[in-house]
Design an enzyme around this catalytic site. Structure first.
Site, PDB file in Angstrom:
ATOM      1  N   SER A   6       0.891  -1.131   0.170  1.00  0.00           N
ATOM      2  CA  SER A   6      -0.029   0.103   0.065  1.00  0.00           C
ATOM      3  C   SER A   6       0.846   1.247  -0.015  1.00  0.00           C
ATOM      4  O   SER A   6       0.498   2.142  -0.711  1.00  0.00           O
ATOM      5  CB  SER A   6      -0.745   0.009   1.246  1.00  0.00           C
ATOM      6  OG  SER A   6      -1.638   1.031   1.167  1.00  0.00           O
ATOM      7  N   CYS A   7       1.813   1.243   0.762  1.00  0.00           N
ATOM      8  CA  CYS A   7       2.786   2.706   0.883  1.00  0.00           C
ATOM      9  C   CYS A   7       3.460   2.810  -0.620  1.00  0.00           C
ATOM     10  O   CYS A   7       3.568   4.053  -0.918  1.00  0.00           O
ATOM     11  CB  CYS A   7       3.850   2.322   1.905  1.00  0.00           C
ATOM     12  SG  CYS A   7       4.786   0.926   1.506  1.00  0.00           S
ATOM     13  N   THR A   8       3.756   1.606  -1.137  1.00  0.00           N
ATOM     14  CA  THR A   8       4.315   1.835  -2.526  1.00  0.00           C
ATOM     15  C   THR A   8       3.049   2.415  -3.441  1.00  0.00           C
ATOM     16  O   THR A   8       3.629   3.406  -4.181  1.00  0.00           O
ATOM     17  CB  THR A   8       4.806   0.548  -3.397  1.00  0.00           C
ATOM     18  OG1 THR A   8       5.885   0.073  -2.449  1.00  0.00           O
ATOM     19  CG2 THR A   8       5.138   0.897  -4.592  1.00  0.00           C
ATOM     20  N   ASN A  60       2.308   6.359  -2.001  1.00  0.00           N
ATOM     21  CA  ASN A  60       3.420   7.314  -2.015  1.00  0.00           C
ATOM     22  C   ASN A  60       4.432   7.209  -2.994  1.00  0.00           C
ATOM     23  O   ASN A  60       4.882   8.311  -3.228  1.00  0.00           O
ATOM     24  CB  ASN A  60       4.079   7.094  -0.612  1.00  0.00           C
ATOM     25  CG  ASN A  60       2.897   7.570   0.527  1.00  0.00           C
ATOM     26  OD1 ASN A  60       2.172   8.388   0.376  1.00  0.00           O
ATOM     27  ND2 ASN A  60       3.262   6.701   1.602  1.00  0.00           N
TER      28      ASN A  60
END
Length: 164
Positions: A16-18, A21
């Protein structure tokens, strides 16, 4: 063409962070867009319709969910049916314009606040390097054009999103 199948990006489990962001590959961008579209124009709307047409049944099914899922769905219902419910096309345009600011300005500004241009990792390596390129917040410009396709990007996003 209808018989062909697109690669299943969900099975690749992109963190999810990839996606949110640091998307650095086309697959990340596609998955991010798919998740935005599904959340904004499919799943929340389906939940709202299910609640409107069968409130007792919806609440009974909701009771079988985990507390976290229940809270998320109730908040989404409140948002869809009360807080951000559009009554006119102008309301839809306002909603779309707010999404533009959240996605292409405020979210990027927050990311740059957390990881400023001169930020270095714990190993002394510049944070913004290689495939992790520093994003730039957008200022809304209805006349901004995509050089490749000669499309009005910002205007197109607002108008297309509002129509959905």
């Amino acid at each position: 063409y209808a018989a062909s199948k697109d690669p299943d990006l969900v099975q690749q489990q992109i963190p999810s962070c990839t996606l949110k962001n640091f998307p650095c590959e086309i697959e990340h961008t596609l998955q991010w867009a798919k998740e935005f579209f599904t959340q904004s124009f499919d799943s929340d709307i389906r939940n709202a319709k299910a609640f409107i047409f069968d409130p007792d049944g919806y609440l009974q099914r909701l009771g079988n969910q985990t507390p976290r899922v229940r809270m998320e769905k109730v908040k989404a219902l409140q948002k869809m049916l009360v807080d951000e419910r559009p009554y006119t096309f102008t309301d839809c345009l306002v909603w779309a314009r707010q999404r533009f600011e959240e996605m292409y300005r405020h979210g990027i500004e927050q990311l740059l606040y957390n990881f400023p241009p001169d930020h270095v990792t714990q190993f002394g390596v510049p944070f913004w390097r290689g495939s992790r390129r520093r994003p730039k917040p957008l200022d809304f410009d209805p006349s901004a054009k995509c050089e490749d396709a000669n499309l009005r990007n910002h205007y197109g996003f607002i108008f297309g999103t509002a129509k959905l």
